[in-house]
Design a protein around this motif. Sequence first.
Motif, PDB file in Angstrom:
ATOM      1  N   HIS A  95       0.809  -1.217   0.000  1.00  0.00           N
ATOM      2  CA  HIS A  95       0.000   0.000   0.000  1.00  0.00           C
ATOM      3  C   HIS A  95       0.846   1.273   0.000  1.00  0.00           C
ATOM      4  O   HIS A  95       0.317   2.372   0.137  1.00  0.00           O
ATOM      5  N   GLU A  96       2.152   1.123  -0.166  1.00  0.00           N
ATOM      6  CA  GLU A  96       3.041   2.280  -0.134  1.00  0.00           C
ATOM      7  C   GLU A  96       3.171   2.922  -1.521  1.00  0.00           C
ATOM      8  O   GLU A  96       3.011   2.253  -2.543  1.00  0.00           O
ATOM      9  N   ASP A  97       3.512   4.196  -1.529  1.00  0.00           N
ATOM     10  CA  ASP A  97       3.974   4.900  -2.722  1.00  0.00           C
ATOM     11  C   ASP A  97       5.462   5.161  -2.531  1.00  0.00           C
ATOM     12  O   ASP A  97       5.869   5.724  -1.512  1.00  0.00           O
ATOM     13  N   VAL A  98       6.271   4.775  -3.514  1.00  0.00           N
ATOM     14  CA  VAL A  98       7.725   4.870  -3.379  1.00  0.00           C
ATOM     15  C   VAL A  98       8.260   5.812  -4.450  1.00  0.00           C
ATOM     16  O   VAL A  98       7.974   5.623  -5.641  1.00  0.00           O
ATOM     17  N   PRO A  99       9.046   6.809  -4.069  1.00  0.00           N
ATOM     18  CA  PRO A  99       9.563   7.752  -5.069  1.00  0.00           C
ATOM     19  C   PRO A  99      10.639   7.111  -5.939  1.00  0.00           C
ATOM     20  O   PRO A  99      11.557   6.454  -5.439  1.00  0.00           O
ATOM     21  N   ALA A 100      10.527   7.325  -7.241  1.00  0.00           N
ATOM     22  CA  ALA A 100      11.541   6.806  -8.154  1.00  0.00           C
ATOM     23  C   ALA A 100      12.840   7.577  -8.038  1.00  0.00           C
ATOM     24  O   ALA A 100      13.884   7.117  -8.521  1.00  0.00           O
ATOM     25  N   VAL A 127       8.430  -2.662 -19.443  1.00  0.00           N
ATOM     26  CA  VAL A 127       8.055  -1.252 -19.407  1.00  0.00           C
ATOM     27  C   VAL A 127       7.695  -0.814 -20.809  1.00  0.00           C
ATOM     28  O   VAL A 127       8.368  -1.194 -21.782  1.00  0.00           O
ATOM     29  N   THR A 128       6.651  -0.021 -20.937  1.00  0.00           N
ATOM     30  CA  THR A 128       6.236   0.495 -22.233  1.00  0.00           C
ATOM     31  C   THR A 128       7.422   1.143 -22.947  1.00  0.00           C
ATOM     32  O   THR A 128       8.111   2.000 -22.383  1.00  0.00           O
ATOM     33  N   GLY A 129       7.676   0.690 -24.176  1.00  0.00           N
ATOM     34  CA  GLY A 129       8.739   1.299 -24.973  1.00  0.00           C
ATOM     35  C   GLY A 129      10.123   0.755 -24.730  1.00  0.00           C
ATOM     36  O   GLY A 129      11.073   1.164 -25.403  1.00  0.00           O
ATOM     37  N   VAL A 130      10.287  -0.145 -23.770  1.00  0.00           N
ATOM     38  CA  VAL A 130      11.597  -0.752 -23.495  1.00  0.00           C
ATOM     39  C   VAL A 130      11.582  -2.173 -24.043  1.00  0.00           C
ATOM     40  O   VAL A 130      10.749  -2.999 -23.637  1.00  0.00           O
ATOM     41  N   ASP A 131      12.488  -2.465 -24.937  1.00  0.00           N
ATOM     42  CA  ASP A 131      12.455  -3.749 -25.637  1.00  0.00           C
ATOM     43  C   ASP A 131      12.855  -4.920 -24.755  1.00  0.00           C
ATOM     44  O   ASP A 131      12.273  -6.000 -24.851  1.00  0.00           O
ATOM     45  N   GLU A 132      13.831  -4.734 -23.892  1.00  0.00           N
ATOM     46  CA  GLU A 132      14.365  -5.842 -23.117  1.00  0.00           C
ATOM     47  C   GLU A 132      13.688  -5.933 -21.749  1.00  0.00           C
ATOM     48  O   GLU A 132      13.403  -4.916 -21.122  1.00  0.00           O
ATOM     49  N   PRO A 133      13.436  -7.155 -21.259  1.00  0.00           N
ATOM     50  CA  PRO A 133      12.919  -7.291 -19.885  1.00  0.00           C
ATOM     51  C   PRO A 133      13.977  -6.885 -18.874  1.00  0.00           C
ATOM     52  O   PRO A 133      15.186  -6.992 -19.127  1.00  0.00           O
ATOM     53  N   LEU A 134      13.531  -6.420 -17.711  1.00  0.00           N
ATOM     54  CA  LEU A 134      14.416  -5.907 -16.677  1.00  0.00           C
ATOM     55  C   LEU A 134      14.222  -6.688 -15.383  1.00  0.00           C
ATOM     56  O   LEU A 134      13.110  -7.123 -15.073  1.00  0.00           O
ATOM     57  N   ASP A 135      15.315  -6.850 -14.616  1.00  0.00           N
ATOM     58  CA  ASP A 135      15.131  -7.353 -13.257  1.00  0.00           C
ATOM     59  C   ASP A 135      14.852  -6.154 -12.354  1.00  0.00           C
ATOM     60  O   ASP A 135      14.812  -5.008 -12.800  1.00  0.00           O
ATOM     61  N   SER A 136      14.649  -6.399 -11.050  1.00  0.00           N
ATOM     62  CA  SER A 136      14.222  -5.317 -10.172  1.00  0.00           C
ATOM     63  C   SER A 136      15.278  -4.214 -10.067  1.00  0.00           C
ATOM     64  O   SER A 136      14.947  -3.024 -10.028  1.00  0.00           O
ATOM     65  N   ALA A 137      16.567  -4.595 -10.036  1.00  0.00           N
ATOM     66  CA  ALA A 137      17.615  -3.581  -9.946  1.00  0.00           C
ATOM     67  C   ALA A 137      17.663  -2.728 -11.212  1.00  0.00           C
ATOM     68  O   ALA A 137      17.789  -1.497 -11.148  1.00  0.00           O
ATOM     69  N   HIS A 154      16.010   2.851  -2.408  1.00  0.00           N
ATOM     70  CA  HIS A 154      14.725   2.575  -1.748  1.00  0.00           C
ATOM     71  C   HIS A 154      13.781   1.863  -2.708  1.00  0.00           C
ATOM     72  O   HIS A 154      13.122   0.873  -2.350  1.00  0.00           O
ATOM     73  N   LEU A 155      13.732   2.341  -3.955  1.00  0.00           N
ATOM     74  CA  LEU A 155      12.858   1.727  -4.953  1.00  0.00           C
ATOM     75  C   LEU A 155      13.281   0.294  -5.234  1.00  0.00           C
ATOM     76  O   LEU A 155      12.433  -0.608  -5.339  1.00  0.00           O
ATOM     77  N   ALA A 156      14.581   0.038  -5.347  1.00  0.00           N
ATOM     78  CA  ALA A 156      15.061  -1.326  -5.620  1.00  0.00           C
ATOM     79  C   ALA A 156      14.697  -2.272  -4.480  1.00  0.00           C
ATOM     80  O   ALA A 156      14.273  -3.407  -4.721  1.00  0.00           O
ATOM     81  N   ARG A 157      14.864  -1.814  -3.218  1.00  0.00           N
ATOM     82  CA  ARG A 157      14.493  -2.664  -2.071  1.00  0.00           C
ATOM     83  C   ARG A 157      12.989  -2.957  -2.099  1.00  0.00           C
ATOM     84  O   ARG A 157      12.567  -4.092  -1.833  1.00  0.00           O
ATOM     85  N   TRP A 158      12.190  -1.945  -2.394  1.00  0.00           N
ATOM     86  CA  TRP A 158      10.736  -2.120  -2.432  1.00  0.00           C
ATOM     87  C   TRP A 158      10.338  -3.090  -3.541  1.00  0.00           C
ATOM     88  O   TRP A 158       9.486  -3.960  -3.341  1.00  0.00           O
ATOM     89  N   LEU A 159      10.956  -2.977  -4.693  1.00  0.00           N
ATOM     90  CA  LEU A 159      10.647  -3.884  -5.809  1.00  0.00           C
ATOM     91  C   LEU A 159      10.984  -5.332  -5.444  1.00  0.00           C
ATOM     92  O   LEU A 159      10.244  -6.257  -5.793  1.00  0.00           O
ATOM     93  N   ARG A 160      12.102  -5.534  -4.733  1.00  0.00           N
ATOM     94  CA  ARG A 160      12.458  -6.902  -4.331  1.00  0.00           C
ATOM     95  C   ARG A 160      11.417  -7.460  -3.371  1.00  0.00           C
ATOM     96  O   ARG A 160      11.058  -8.647  -3.445  1.00  0.00           O
ATOM     97  N   ARG A 161      10.898  -6.636  -2.470  1.00  0.00           N
ATOM     98  CA  ARG A 161       9.856  -7.109  -1.549  1.00  0.00           C
ATOM     99  C   ARG A 161       8.578  -7.448  -2.316  1.00  0.00           C
ATOM    100  O   ARG A 161       7.909  -8.451  -2.028  1.00  0.00           O
ATOM    101  N   ARG A 171       6.015   8.485  -8.468  1.00  0.00           N
ATOM    102  CA  ARG A 171       5.861   7.736  -7.216  1.00  0.00           C
ATOM    103  C   ARG A 171       5.196   6.421  -7.580  1.00  0.00           C
ATOM    104  O   ARG A 171       4.052   6.396  -8.037  1.00  0.00           O
ATOM    105  N   MET A 172       5.886   5.326  -7.362  1.00  0.00           N
ATOM    106  CA  MET A 172       5.426   4.019  -7.805  1.00  0.00           C
ATOM    107  C   MET A 172       4.577   3.339  -6.734  1.00  0.00           C
ATOM    108  O   MET A 172       4.841   3.466  -5.534  1.00  0.00           O
ATOM    109  N   GLY A 173       3.571   2.603  -7.180  1.00  0.00           N
ATOM    110  CA  GLY A 173       2.726   1.840  -6.273  1.00  0.00           C
ATOM    111  C   GLY A 173       2.140   0.640  -6.982  1.00  0.00           C
ATOM    112  O   GLY A 173       2.066   0.597  -8.212  1.00  0.00           O
ATOM    113  N   VAL A 174       1.741  -0.357  -6.214  1.00  0.00           N
ATOM    114  CA  VAL A 174       1.112  -1.550  -6.788  1.00  0.00           C
ATOM    115  C   VAL A 174      -0.294  -1.197  -7.247  1.00  0.00           C
ATOM    116  O   VAL A 174      -1.050  -0.545  -6.517  1.00  0.00           O
TER     117      VAL A 174
END
Length: 389
Positions: free
Chosen positions: A301-306, A332-342, A311-318, A356-359
Amino acid sequence: MEDLLVWRAGDGPLADWLERVLELLAGPQPEGYLVRGDVHWPDQPYGRNLHHGLDVPGLAEALTAEGVDALCAITHRGHTPDTGRVSIEPLVWRAPGPQTGTIPVAEAVPLGTPAGRVRLSAEVRSLADLGTWLGRLSPLLPTALPDPEWSAAPLRVPLAAAYLHRRDDVMVCVDTLESREGIGNPTRQVLLRCDIARLSDDVRLLGERAVVETRHMETVDDMASWLNRLAETWRSPPLPKPGRWAGATALPPMSRGQVWSVEDGAPHLLVERKGPRSVFVHGPAAELARWAAPLLEPFVHEDVPASSRRHLARWLRRVEHTLFQGPAIWSVTGVDEPLDSADLAAWLHAHSPDSRMGVGNIADGTAELLGARTSRGGLTVTGRHHATP
């Protein structure tokens, strides 16, 4: 299983079907029926009136003369529980828009107010009212719908229910009574949608106040209480009890939970709060404890600043370890390659630092994150479990 509000050539005389259906839905119509057709794009996008003031036998003759071989009785919700609309439409009808050819018959409608034996909508002040009204829909259904024995305790807010019959499925729409009597878009409480053959089973998913009422929540413990009420109603195992500290964690201001819809036995839950961020989750009713459990994690339920990459990387891993029980791949829209959380944290930090990212949506083994924006507009960020070889 036969849909009684659908007629196809070979099902018997059209006049008999119209007589039976319109007696149930429309009631006596001294002014008769209007037939509208000749829909042609773009010259006549709304069609024109072909017949006016027909009685039921005359309506059957007019439809037969146009060569209609399959019809469906459609019901439409009105502005109040005492109003609504009924139409007879071709079972297969192309959507409005650019097309060639002409649609000879668009619809036949009563010229007066529908007043059939079956009430298509009702005021609901308790679950017992809802159950009684649902039972009275039985003449429209292939299988009788017995009145469920639901609580007669008053609901906190009076509701209005409507039965909407379509070409492919049926809907039971429950709104606040105030919203139905007002002007503008209603605030929907819950929408049940299914094939007509499932209705007698699926309506039983509505038989608890937690299903038809909005629940205001301040802490994760409040969330757990609401979800476990739903789990008990839907015969799901209970959800795990949050730990002492997690349970006391405050949710974002003005958080409220709602059963947004039930689609073919699969409830969709909405957790809404002040601001634009909301979370949707859905899955089979009897498996609520599995797919709704992430809602008991405070960080969901958090909003995390990009702007804060670490902080964002830790939140994505959780997020990925809670939702996917392991690493995820992110698109991600417009990005050809898949990304890991980092990599995703680095990309958002570089290209969308003010976000500010959120689920957002959690369903079917995927998670959608909301809030990513660039100068070109919003971005879709979607995660899936990364299956390692």
